[in-house]
Design a protein around this motif. Structure first.
Motif, PDB file in Angstrom:
ATOM      1  N   UNK A 152      19.802   6.329  -4.771  1.00  0.00           N
ATOM      2  CA  UNK A 152      18.706   6.084  -5.486  1.00  0.00           C
ATOM      3  C   UNK A 152      17.451   6.019  -4.183  1.00  0.00           C
ATOM      4  N   UNK A 153      16.868   7.130  -3.850  1.00  0.00           N
ATOM      5  CA  UNK A 153      15.964   7.175  -2.844  1.00  0.00           C
ATOM      6  C   UNK A 153      14.507   6.970  -3.409  1.00  0.00           C
ATOM      7  N   UNK A 154      13.784   7.223  -2.323  1.00  0.00           N
ATOM      8  CA  UNK A 154      12.255   7.123  -2.567  1.00  0.00           C
ATOM      9  C   UNK A 154      11.202   5.845  -1.725  1.00  0.00           C
ATOM     10  N   UNK A 155      10.529   5.590  -2.339  1.00  0.00           N
ATOM     11  CA  UNK A 155       9.856   4.420  -1.652  1.00  0.00           C
ATOM     12  C   UNK A 155       8.924   3.395  -2.840  1.00  0.00           C
ATOM     13  N   UNK A 156       8.071   2.398  -2.159  1.00  0.00           N
ATOM     14  CA  UNK A 156       7.449   1.616  -2.777  1.00  0.00           C
ATOM     15  C   UNK A 156       5.845   1.968  -2.589  1.00  0.00           C
ATOM     16  N   UNK A 157       5.049   1.676  -3.488  1.00  0.00           N
ATOM     17  CA  UNK A 157       3.575   1.690  -3.025  1.00  0.00           C
ATOM     18  C   UNK A 157       2.943   0.465  -3.734  1.00  0.00           C
ATOM     19  N   UNK A 158       1.940  -0.026  -3.135  1.00  0.00           N
ATOM     20  CA  UNK A 158       1.057  -1.087  -3.491  1.00  0.00           C
ATOM     21  C   UNK A 158      -0.263  -0.449  -4.346  1.00  0.00           C
ATOM     22  N   UNK A 159      -0.259  -0.481  -5.639  1.00  0.00           N
ATOM     23  CA  UNK A 159      -1.220  -0.133  -6.199  1.00  0.00           C
ATOM     24  C   UNK A 159      -2.517  -1.087  -6.538  1.00  0.00           C
ATOM     25  N   UNK A 160      -3.668  -0.962  -5.832  1.00  0.00           N
ATOM     26  CA  UNK A 160      -4.896  -1.647  -5.847  1.00  0.00           C
ATOM     27  C   UNK A 160      -5.700  -1.452  -7.113  1.00  0.00           C
ATOM     28  N   UNK A 161      -5.780  -2.454  -7.927  1.00  0.00           N
ATOM     29  CA  UNK A 161      -6.883  -2.171  -9.198  1.00  0.00           C
ATOM     30  C   UNK A 161      -8.135  -2.571  -8.908  1.00  0.00           C
ATOM     31  N   UNK A 162      -8.352  -3.721  -8.473  1.00  0.00           N
ATOM     32  CA  UNK A 162      -9.855  -4.228  -8.188  1.00  0.00           C
ATOM     33  C   UNK A 162      -9.858  -4.644  -6.519  1.00  0.00           C
ATOM     34  N   UNK A 163     -11.124  -4.308  -6.253  1.00  0.00           N
ATOM     35  CA  UNK A 163     -11.349  -4.735  -4.738  1.00  0.00           C
ATOM     36  C   UNK A 163     -12.598  -5.686  -4.847  1.00  0.00           C
ATOM     37  N   UNK A 164     -12.640  -6.834  -4.070  1.00  0.00           N
ATOM     38  CA  UNK A 164     -13.670  -7.566  -3.921  1.00  0.00           C
ATOM     39  C   UNK A 164     -14.474  -7.227  -2.816  1.00  0.00           C
ATOM     40  N   UNK A 165     -15.834  -6.626  -3.108  1.00  0.00           N
ATOM     41  CA  UNK A 165     -16.478  -5.882  -2.056  1.00  0.00           C
ATOM     42  C   UNK A 165     -16.839  -6.789  -0.905  1.00  0.00           C
ATOM     43  N   UNK A 166     -17.170  -8.195  -1.453  1.00  0.00           N
ATOM     44  CA  UNK A 166     -17.608  -9.102  -0.424  1.00  0.00           C
ATOM     45  C   UNK A 166     -16.469  -9.570   0.684  1.00  0.00           C
ATOM     46  N   UNK A 167     -15.304  -9.544   0.336  1.00  0.00           N
ATOM     47  CA  UNK A 167     -14.317 -10.005   1.180  1.00  0.00           C
ATOM     48  C   UNK A 167     -13.397  -9.116   1.490  1.00  0.00           C
ATOM     49  N   UNK A 168     -13.541  -7.819   1.052  1.00  0.00           N
ATOM     50  CA  UNK A 168     -12.728  -6.633   1.191  1.00  0.00           C
ATOM     51  C   UNK A 168     -11.275  -6.742   1.077  1.00  0.00           C
ATOM     52  N   UNK A 169     -11.094  -7.805  -0.023  1.00  0.00           N
ATOM     53  CA  UNK A 169      -9.760  -7.757  -0.516  1.00  0.00           C
ATOM     54  C   UNK A 169      -9.505  -7.518  -1.664  1.00  0.00           C
ATOM     55  N   UNK A 170      -8.138  -7.136  -2.006  1.00  0.00           N
ATOM     56  CA  UNK A 170      -7.852  -6.692  -3.248  1.00  0.00           C
ATOM     57  C   UNK A 170      -7.683  -8.068  -4.221  1.00  0.00           C
ATOM     58  N   UNK A 171      -8.196  -8.126  -5.647  1.00  0.00           N
ATOM     59  CA  UNK A 171      -7.927  -9.157  -6.703  1.00  0.00           C
ATOM     60  C   UNK A 171      -6.651  -8.977  -7.148  1.00  0.00           C
ATOM     61  N   UNK A 172      -6.213  -7.624  -7.465  1.00  0.00           N
ATOM     62  CA  UNK A 172      -5.127  -7.872  -8.222  1.00  0.00           C
ATOM     63  C   UNK A 172      -4.426  -6.372  -7.489  1.00  0.00           C
ATOM     64  N   UNK A 173      -2.940  -6.495  -7.449  1.00  0.00           N
ATOM     65  CA  UNK A 173      -2.265  -5.331  -7.229  1.00  0.00           C
ATOM     66  C   UNK A 173      -1.038  -5.313  -7.955  1.00  0.00           C
TER      67      UNK A 173
END
Length: 210
Positions: free
Chosen positions: A73-94
């Motif tokens: 079973x090959x392939x990879x993983x991805x982090x999908x970011x749903x919301x981005x906090x513009x003030x901190x430039x950090x994701x609020x959920x992934x």
């Protein structure tokens, strides 16, 4: 002291004899282990089980050719970011998303035994895709259907055939063999695209030679 050295020498000769094969020998080796896989644009590698069997024929004491059947079973993983906090430039959920591509691999290897039991290996590995899906939050989506939706009419397809160059080494001790390989992907994962996304797979297995 002489007896101690004699005993050590005798043990070394015994272990060497146990790992030494002769011209004409034929072995069958079930193998099981794990893969660490990714693709050339993947975010993270993923760990999965691999298993299968190798058939090995010795054409000289120090050279053999093996043919295997391995399922991965090959392939990879991805982090999908749903919301981005513009003030901190950090994701609020992934959420972690896995690309799972199941292959039946046929490794054809040339094995050079540089020491008793220790082999350097190189070869070619055709592989045939069995199925593929994207897994997220417990749900699995068919990759072929998703590609058809994203690239409708463009002729892009997830290839059903994959070719790679495996290189590595193995060590055999009283029939038990530890095998480490890295597979360099040669074929594109998706046809009719400019970017050459390919498989990258590291494999570790244990086997037993009959």
């Amino acid at each position: 002291m002489k007896k101690l050295f004699a005993l050590v020498a005798l043990m070394a000769l015994t272990l060497s004899a146990q790992a030494q094969h002769e011209e004409g020998d034929f072995t069958i080796q079930p193998r099981v282990g794990f893969t660490v896989s990714n693709i050339t644009d993947g975010d993270k590698s993923k760990l999965n089980l691999t298993y299968g069997v190798d058939f090995e024929r010795f054409f000289a004491d120090q050279f053999s050719v093996s043919l295997g059947i391995m399922f991965t079973n090959q392939g990879c993983k991805y982090d999908i970011i749903y919301d981005m906090d513009k003030s901190t430039n950090r994701s609020s959920s992934n959420e972690m998303t896995k690309l799972n591509i199941y292959y039946g691999n046929i490794p054809i290897m040339a094995n050079f035994y540089v020491l008793p039991g220790l082999a350097l290996k190189a070869g070619v590995q055709p592989a045939f895709r069995v199925k593929a899906n994207i897994e997220q939050g417990g749900n699995k989506l068919d990759v072929d259907k998703m590609i058809d939706m994203l690239f409708a009419g463009e002729g892009n397809k997830l290839n059903t055939f994959d070719l790679s160059i495996p290189v590595g080494l193995s060590y055999e001790f009283i029939g038990i063999t530890a095998d480490v390989r890295y597979n360099f992907g040669l074929t594109k994962l998706i046809s009719n695209t400019d970017n050459g996304i390919r498989n990258k797979v590291f494999t570790v297995t244990l086997g037993y030679k009959f």
